[in-house]
Design a protein around this motif. Structure first.
Motif, PDB file in Angstrom:
ATOM      1  N   VAL A  36       0.892  -1.168   0.000  1.00  0.00           N
ATOM      2  CA  VAL A  36       0.000   0.000   0.000  1.00  0.00           C
ATOM      3  C   VAL A  36       0.925   1.211   0.000  1.00  0.00           C
ATOM      4  N   LEU A  37       1.106   1.816  -1.152  1.00  0.00           N
ATOM      5  CA  LEU A  37       2.101   2.883  -1.279  1.00  0.00           C
ATOM      6  C   LEU A  37       1.556   4.194  -0.726  1.00  0.00           C
ATOM      7  N   GLU A  38       2.319   4.799   0.174  1.00  0.00           N
ATOM      8  CA  GLU A  38       2.003   6.117   0.726  1.00  0.00           C
ATOM      9  C   GLU A  38       3.105   7.073   0.284  1.00  0.00           C
ATOM     10  N   PRO A  39       2.816   7.966  -0.658  1.00  0.00           N
ATOM     11  CA  PRO A  39       3.860   8.790  -1.262  1.00  0.00           C
ATOM     12  C   PRO A  39       4.722   9.577  -0.276  1.00  0.00           C
ATOM     13  N   TRP A  40       4.187   9.954   0.886  1.00  0.00           N
ATOM     14  CA  TRP A  40       4.984  10.761   1.813  1.00  0.00           C
ATOM     15  C   TRP A  40       6.167   9.979   2.378  1.00  0.00           C
ATOM     16  N   LEU A  41       6.117   8.657   2.288  1.00  0.00           N
ATOM     17  CA  LEU A  41       7.206   7.832   2.790  1.00  0.00           C
ATOM     18  C   LEU A  41       8.339   7.666   1.781  1.00  0.00           C
ATOM     19  N   LEU A  42       8.053   7.912   0.512  1.00  0.00           N
ATOM     20  CA  LEU A  42       9.079   7.826  -0.539  1.00  0.00           C
ATOM     21  C   LEU A  42       8.811   8.896  -1.582  1.00  0.00           C
ATOM     22  N   PRO A  43       8.931  10.171  -1.168  1.00  0.00           N
ATOM     23  CA  PRO A  43       8.460  11.287  -2.017  1.00  0.00           C
ATOM     24  C   PRO A  43       9.178  11.412  -3.358  1.00  0.00           C
ATOM     25  N   PHE A  79       4.443  -0.230 -10.813  1.00  0.00           N
ATOM     26  CA  PHE A  79       4.304  -0.721  -9.449  1.00  0.00           C
ATOM     27  C   PHE A  79       5.074  -2.018  -9.239  1.00  0.00           C
ATOM     28  N   ALA A  80       5.198  -2.836 -10.283  1.00  0.00           N
ATOM     29  CA  ALA A  80       6.011  -4.043 -10.148  1.00  0.00           C
ATOM     30  C   ALA A  80       7.449  -3.677  -9.809  1.00  0.00           C
ATOM     31  N   THR A  81       7.947  -2.629 -10.433  1.00  0.00           N
ATOM     32  CA  THR A  81       9.298  -2.161 -10.116  1.00  0.00           C
ATOM     33  C   THR A  81       9.383  -1.687  -8.669  1.00  0.00           C
ATOM     34  N   HIS A  82       8.373  -0.962  -8.221  1.00  0.00           N
ATOM     35  CA  HIS A  82       8.347  -0.500  -6.829  1.00  0.00           C
ATOM     36  C   HIS A  82       8.297  -1.672  -5.852  1.00  0.00           C
ATOM     37  N   TRP A  83       7.392  -2.614  -6.083  1.00  0.00           N
ATOM     38  CA  TRP A  83       7.269  -3.762  -5.178  1.00  0.00           C
ATOM     39  C   TRP A  83       8.572  -4.558  -5.124  1.00  0.00           C
ATOM     40  N   ASP A  84       9.252  -4.620  -6.256  1.00  0.00           N
ATOM     41  CA  ASP A  84      10.479  -5.405  -6.364  1.00  0.00           C
ATOM     42  C   ASP A  84      11.638  -4.776  -5.601  1.00  0.00           C
ATOM     43  N   THR A  85      11.606  -3.462  -5.437  1.00  0.00           N
ATOM     44  CA  THR A  85      12.773  -2.763  -4.885  1.00  0.00           C
ATOM     45  C   THR A  85      12.565  -2.164  -3.496  1.00  0.00           C
ATOM     46  N   TRP A  86      11.317  -1.900  -3.103  1.00  0.00           N
ATOM     47  CA  TRP A  86      11.092  -1.226  -1.814  1.00  0.00           C
ATOM     48  C   TRP A  86      11.340  -2.159  -0.629  1.00  0.00           C
TER      49      TRP A  86
END
Length: 469
Positions: A36-43, A79-86
């Motif tokens: 669940v991406l919250e932009p303020w955590l990775l602006p 989002f696949a890239t985000h899930w893969d790297t976060w």
């Protein structure tokens, strides 16, 4: 120090019962902004993905839903890239080395893709694959897991990134969206018992941060009872014994290896509501579809080995999260149940915005005892941070962290928000990282390397039994 720590653990046993599968004392972190991406955590990453930043998050591309609507052709890939790297294996290694034994994973309802009403609703697809991969890492590391329904259908509050939608209206509290949340619960319960990578899951949380005013959450008490019934019906169908004095003697674990037939037989008991029966039957084809996609052809095969499995812990925000005569989730209990509370001083409203007031407040906190008095035990603090409403010194953050650990040790444990924050060159990034990231709190020596340790075990002595005039 050993004597002090032993006292902390011992004090918790007076209030906190430990269920099977639950760590004796929870030292945890949230895996926030992963699924669940919250932009303020990775602006910066959010801006690089194509998102936007604005004061009111519903006014721009500042949520998963608005992003999916703005970029329908590329949202899944981005989002696949985000899930893969976060969240990575390296993060798991760091958490294990830091003594973390539990993670709380915020999830959106859209991770069960059949529950999304397309095209009216838009969310990225493919998250379940990454959840399963992450769970396999956590299982191998011996880290236990709470699956948190962080973003529910229709959004439980307005104007919050954590709902995935920054909605202007909270539409969760309707029969239709309660139903979708129950189907989600059935799917997650089934996976937790049937998919080997889910073996480290010991609890499922019903709803993160519902509206505090109970007059604005109609039907929530009934949903709580149905949520528990969903979990227990799945478990009884699978042949998993559920210890509870609330079960009629006629409701016993299934002995059939035909899941659908066993489910119908189990839910025919009068204790299971019609809403529960309908949601369970709707979950069956979804579980079959997921099983086929994940290479689990026998996902709904009931086995005698299930009888040795422990039932899941049903998890709710505590009754004191709400006001105006809220329903008490303790009234819904059937089998193992635990409670969650979030204490974020930086959001205001807890104490006056100065160091002394903060210390007096936390050192004299009776939050866990008050919850226990109304049956909300065991209780863990599912979100807490070092962040404040003022600019704290490093010395104060160490004191504040120690004091919070002391207060929360009276319950079942604590779970820090968040495991990490993006380090950027944006304004205020440095303070955000130091005060909200557990991994960076360790790096800056603001939190003890051993989660059970304290910088100063006597940190609260000057503030005990004090008040602010």
């Amino acid at each position: 120090m050993r004597h002090i720590l032993a006292g902390l653990v011992l004090s918790s046993t007076f209030i906190a019962r430990v269920w099977a599968g639950q760590p004796a004392f929870i030292y945890g972190v949230n895996l926030g902004s992963w699924l669940v991406l919250e932009p303020w955590l990775l602006p910066q990453e959010w801006l690089d993905m194509g998102g936007e930043s604005c004061e009111v998050c519903s006014d721009c591309i500042a949520s998963e839903a608005s992003f999916a609507k703005a970029y329908p052709d590329t949202v899944d890939t981005k989002f696949a890239t985000h899930w893969d790297t976060w969240f990575t294996q390296d993060d798991v290694n760091k958490l294990k080395a830091a003594g973390i034994n539990t993670v709380r994973i915020p999830l959106g309802y859209w991770i069960v893709e059949r529950l999304v009403d397309r095209p009216q609703e838009s969310f990225p697809r493919g998250g379940l694959e990454y959840l399963r991969r992450g769970l396999s890492w956590l299982k191998d590391a011996g880290i236990q897991v709470i699956l948190d329904h962080h973003a529910v259908p229709g959004a439980q509050v307005t104007g919050q990134m954590f709902t995935g939608d920054c909605a202007t209206e909270a539409k969760f509290y309707t029969p239709y969206n309660y139903h979708r949340a129950l189907v989600w619960t059935a799917v997650m319960t089934g996976l937790s018992h049937l998919d080997p990578v889910f073996e480290s899951v010991f609890a499922i949380e019903a709803v993160n941060n519902p509206i505090s005013d109970a007059t604005k959450t109609p039907g929530y008490g009934t949903f709580q009872k149905n949520f528990v019934q969903i979990i227990r019906a799945i478990e009884l169908t699978l042949g998993i014994p559920v210890p509870s004095s609330n079960f009629p003697a006629s409701v016993l674990p299934s002995v059939s290896n035909n899941f659908t037939a066993a489910l119908i037989a189990t839910t025919s008991a009068p204790m299971f509501s019609k809403e529960v029966q309908v949601a369970l039957l709707e979950a069956i084809p979804i579980l079959l579809e997921i099983g086929e996609a994940c290479g689990l052809p026998k996902i709904l095969e009931v086995s005698s080995s299930m009888q040795s499995r422990d039932p899941l812990v049903a998890n709710f925000m505590d009754v004191n999260w709400q006001y105006n005569n809220p329903s008490n989730p303790a009234d819904a209990a059937i089998g193992p149940q635990a409670y969650d509370s979030h204490i974020i001083y930086a959001h205001g409203g807890i104490a006056a915005a100065d160091p002394t007031s903060y210390m007096i407040s936390i050192c004299n906190s009776k939050h866990i005892q008050d919850d226990a008095a109304v049956g909300n035990s065991p209780l863990w603090i599912g979100e807490w941070v070092l962040a404040t409403e003022f600019k704290p010194t490093d010395a104060f953050m160490r004191q504040f962290g120690d004091a919070q650990k002391l207060a929360y040790s009276k319950g079942a444990g604590w779970i820090y928000w968040n495991f990490k924050i993006e380090v950027t060159k944006l304004e205020k990034s440095f303070d955000l990282v130091r005060q909200w990231s557990y991994i960076d709190g360790l790096r800056f020596d603001l939190l003890t390397q051993d989660p059970a340790a304290l910088f100063d075990p006597d940190v609260c002595v000057p503030y005990m039994n004090s008040t602010i005039n």
